[in-house]
Design a protein around this motif. Structure first.
Motif, PDB file in Angstrom:
ATOM      1  N   UNK A   1     -15.715 -17.366   4.041  1.00  0.00           N
ATOM      2  CA  UNK A   1     -17.089 -17.477   4.518  1.00  0.00           C
ATOM      3  C   UNK A   1     -17.724 -16.091   4.673  1.00  0.00           C
ATOM      4  N   UNK A   2     -16.968 -15.117   5.158  1.00  0.00           N
ATOM      5  CA  UNK A   2     -17.496 -13.765   5.285  1.00  0.00           C
ATOM      6  C   UNK A   2     -17.900 -13.177   3.947  1.00  0.00           C
ATOM      7  N   UNK A   3     -17.084 -13.395   2.919  1.00  0.00           N
ATOM      8  CA  UNK A   3     -17.428 -12.913   1.582  1.00  0.00           C
ATOM      9  C   UNK A   3     -18.683 -13.602   1.057  1.00  0.00           C
ATOM     10  N   UNK A  59     -21.156 -22.950   3.075  1.00  0.00           N
ATOM     11  CA  UNK A  59     -20.008 -22.060   2.952  1.00  0.00           C
ATOM     12  C   UNK A  59     -18.888 -22.423   3.906  1.00  0.00           C
ATOM     13  N   UNK A  60     -19.250 -22.922   5.089  1.00  0.00           N
ATOM     14  CA  UNK A  60     -18.233 -23.378   6.039  1.00  0.00           C
ATOM     15  C   UNK A  60     -17.442 -24.549   5.467  1.00  0.00           C
ATOM     16  N   UNK A  61     -18.148 -25.470   4.826  1.00  0.00           N
ATOM     17  CA  UNK A  61     -17.481 -26.609   4.194  1.00  0.00           C
ATOM     18  C   UNK A  61     -16.550 -26.145   3.083  1.00  0.00           C
ATOM     19  N   UNK A  62     -17.017 -25.235   2.228  1.00  0.00           N
ATOM     20  CA  UNK A  62     -16.193 -24.737   1.129  1.00  0.00           C
ATOM     21  C   UNK A  62     -14.956 -24.006   1.646  1.00  0.00           C
ATOM     22  N   UNK A  63     -15.107 -23.243   2.730  1.00  0.00           N
ATOM     23  CA  UNK A  63     -13.981 -22.491   3.277  1.00  0.00           C
ATOM     24  C   UNK A  63     -12.906 -23.424   3.833  1.00  0.00           C
ATOM     25  N   UNK A  64     -13.312 -24.510   4.492  1.00  0.00           N
ATOM     26  CA  UNK A  64     -12.333 -25.470   5.003  1.00  0.00           C
ATOM     27  C   UNK A  64     -11.628 -26.201   3.869  1.00  0.00           C
ATOM     28  N   UNK A  65     -12.350 -26.497   2.796  1.00  0.00           N
ATOM     29  CA  UNK A  65     -11.725 -27.139   1.635  1.00  0.00           C
ATOM     30  C   UNK A  65     -10.648 -26.240   1.043  1.00  0.00           C
ATOM     31  N   UNK A  66     -10.899 -24.934   0.996  1.00  0.00           N
ATOM     32  CA  UNK A  66      -9.905 -23.996   0.481  1.00  0.00           C
ATOM     33  C   UNK A  66      -8.664 -23.967   1.369  1.00  0.00           C
ATOM     34  N   UNK A  67      -8.851 -23.987   2.694  1.00  0.00           N
ATOM     35  CA  UNK A  67      -7.703 -23.992   3.596  1.00  0.00           C
ATOM     36  C   UNK A  67      -6.884 -25.266   3.439  1.00  0.00           C
TER      37      UNK A  67
END
Length: 442
Positions: A176-178, A191-199
């Protein structure tokens, strides 16, 4: 079954907590990087107020599920391992199946709920902030079902003693920072949603490589379900009450001047960085250990944890004092650039110093609650959480009118102190069962 002695238990706790703390430091640094990116891009303005309000609403049920699964799954799996791998595999398969179903139902509910919250009177937002919140509601909505599945995968990793879990928690803030640095401002929500999907993807890969990712089943045949009594319901109630406290802060803060919610968020995330390193490391190292110890001698794990809690609180008090001295330079170094001004830094530093009062009782409370949960005394946890919530609401109503956001920090410190004291009294009044603690093996 091998007996766990107090000495070997303490050594195992220190080793596990040290490794988990190392990973937690890396995760805390990633979260600080995310905060620095948000401060540079948004300062303490309306967009960050809107995002934090909705993100905290998403985090609330996810935090409840993560806490409940973490505290329930480890004791259950410790018992199922004694019955053989098939019993454990069936329970995991059924738990995964029903979790997927709950996640599917959560998506439309999250979208509708966030829209209502963004435009409702509870938020207390001005027109501009409310409009930003409404636009971000649906892009952020998938974060809830993703977070629920992340919670399940995390509980399995904790139960198996895989401390690498803490390192995977650095993925969402890093990503998310990037995205914030590289893309326009609306990236906060999707971006928060995408970051959780990656985790979640990373956790699924790790679980699959360990042979811990079953095929989902939609049945109730595992004997573990029959062991979840009304005490488990008490644990759910307790975690709902515990995780409601940050929501109380944001409903009070959103009615103060614009930017107060964002400033409080920056300060609290620094405090939570310390608490995350200490609290997560202690809980994730202590829970499987105390569950095994309590299974051998009922009630003795809590007595041992009480000693550990006193030591941990003393260490936390010293760390909090050092952090208060360094608060000014740290906030300036991390945040003061771009839209984040020197005036913003002064507000965050003041809130940070008052917020550090909660650190010692929080750390002690984590160990005490973990020990009580290891003994599956969930009703005691629920009563402690209810007492803490009442203290939080009452103290906020008394302190916020005269002290603003500082009053919220004082109320939180009183809350953790009252909760830790309640759990300590519960442990001290608990009848001893099983004789003296076992002596170390030769």
């Amino acid at each position: 079954m091998t007996t766990v002695s107090p000495v070997s238990a303490a050594q195992t706790l220190l080793r596990g907590a040290g490794l988990a703390a190392l990973f937690a430091v890396a995760t805390a640094l990633a979260r600080l990087g995310l905060d620095a990116a948000m401060a540079w891009r948004h300062g303490v303005g309306a967009e960050l107020d809107a995002y934090l309000f909705l993100a905290n609403l998403v985090n609330w049920p996810a935090a409840v599920v993560l806490s409940c699964l973490t505290l329930l799954v480890s004791p259950l799996e410790a018992q199922l391992r004694q019955e053989g791998p098939q019993a454990l595999a069936r329970f995991r398969a059924e738990l995964l199946g029903w979790s997927l179903l709950v996640a599917g139902v959560a998506l439309p509910l999250a979208g509708a709920g966030l829209l209502v919250a963004a435009g409702g009177s509870l938020a207390g937002f001005g027109a501009a902030t409310a409009a930003i919140a409404r636009e971000g509601a649906w892009p952020l909505a998938p974060a809830l079902p993703l977070a629920l599945l992340v919670a399940l995968a995390s509980a399995w990793m904790v139960a198996a003693g895989r401390h690498v879990l803490t390192l995977t928690e650095a993925v969402p803030p890093l990503l998310l920072g990037l995205l914030i640095l590289l893309l326009p401002p609306p990236v906060l929500f999707w971006g928060t949603t995408a970051a959780l999907a990656a985790q979640l993807l990373l956790l699924m890969v790790l679980l699959g490589r360990e042979g811990m990712l079953p095929r989902p089943r939609w049945s109730w045949h595992s004997p573990a379900w029959r062991r979840l009594d009304l005490g488990a319901l008490g644990l759910v109630v307790a975690q709902v009450l515990f995780t409601t406290m940050p929501l109380i802060d944001q409903f009070f803060a959103s009615r103060l001047q614009e930017g107060t919610l964002a400033a409080l968020g920056f300060a609290n995330r620094l405090v939570l960085g310390l608490q995350g390193v200490a609290g997560l490391a202690l809980q994730r190292a202590a829970l499987p250990l105390l569950a095994r110890l309590d299974a051998q001698r009922r009630g003795r794990a809590a007595e041992l944890a009480l000693r550990w809690a006193l030591v941990a609180a003393a260490v936390a008090a010293a760390l909090a004092g050092l952090a208060a001295l360094a608060a000014g330079p740290v906030v300036t170094l991390l945040y003061q650039r771009g839209e984040f001004t020197a005036e913003h830094s002064g507000s965050v530093v003041e809130l940070l110093r008052w917020g550090l009062l909660q650190f010692p009782p929080y750390v002690a409370g984590v160990l005490l609650m973990t020990a009580v949960a290891a003994g599956q005394r969930h009703g005691d946890i629920a009563r402690a959480a209810l007492a803490g919530l009442l203290v939080k609401i009452g103290a906020s109503l008394l302190l916020v009118p005269g002290h603003g956001a500082v009053g919220l920090q004082l109320a939180t410190a009183l809350t953790y102190l009252s909760t830790a004291a309640w759990l300590a009294v519960v442990i001290l009044r608990r009848p001893r069962v099983g004789g003296p603690l076992p002596k170390p093996e030769p």
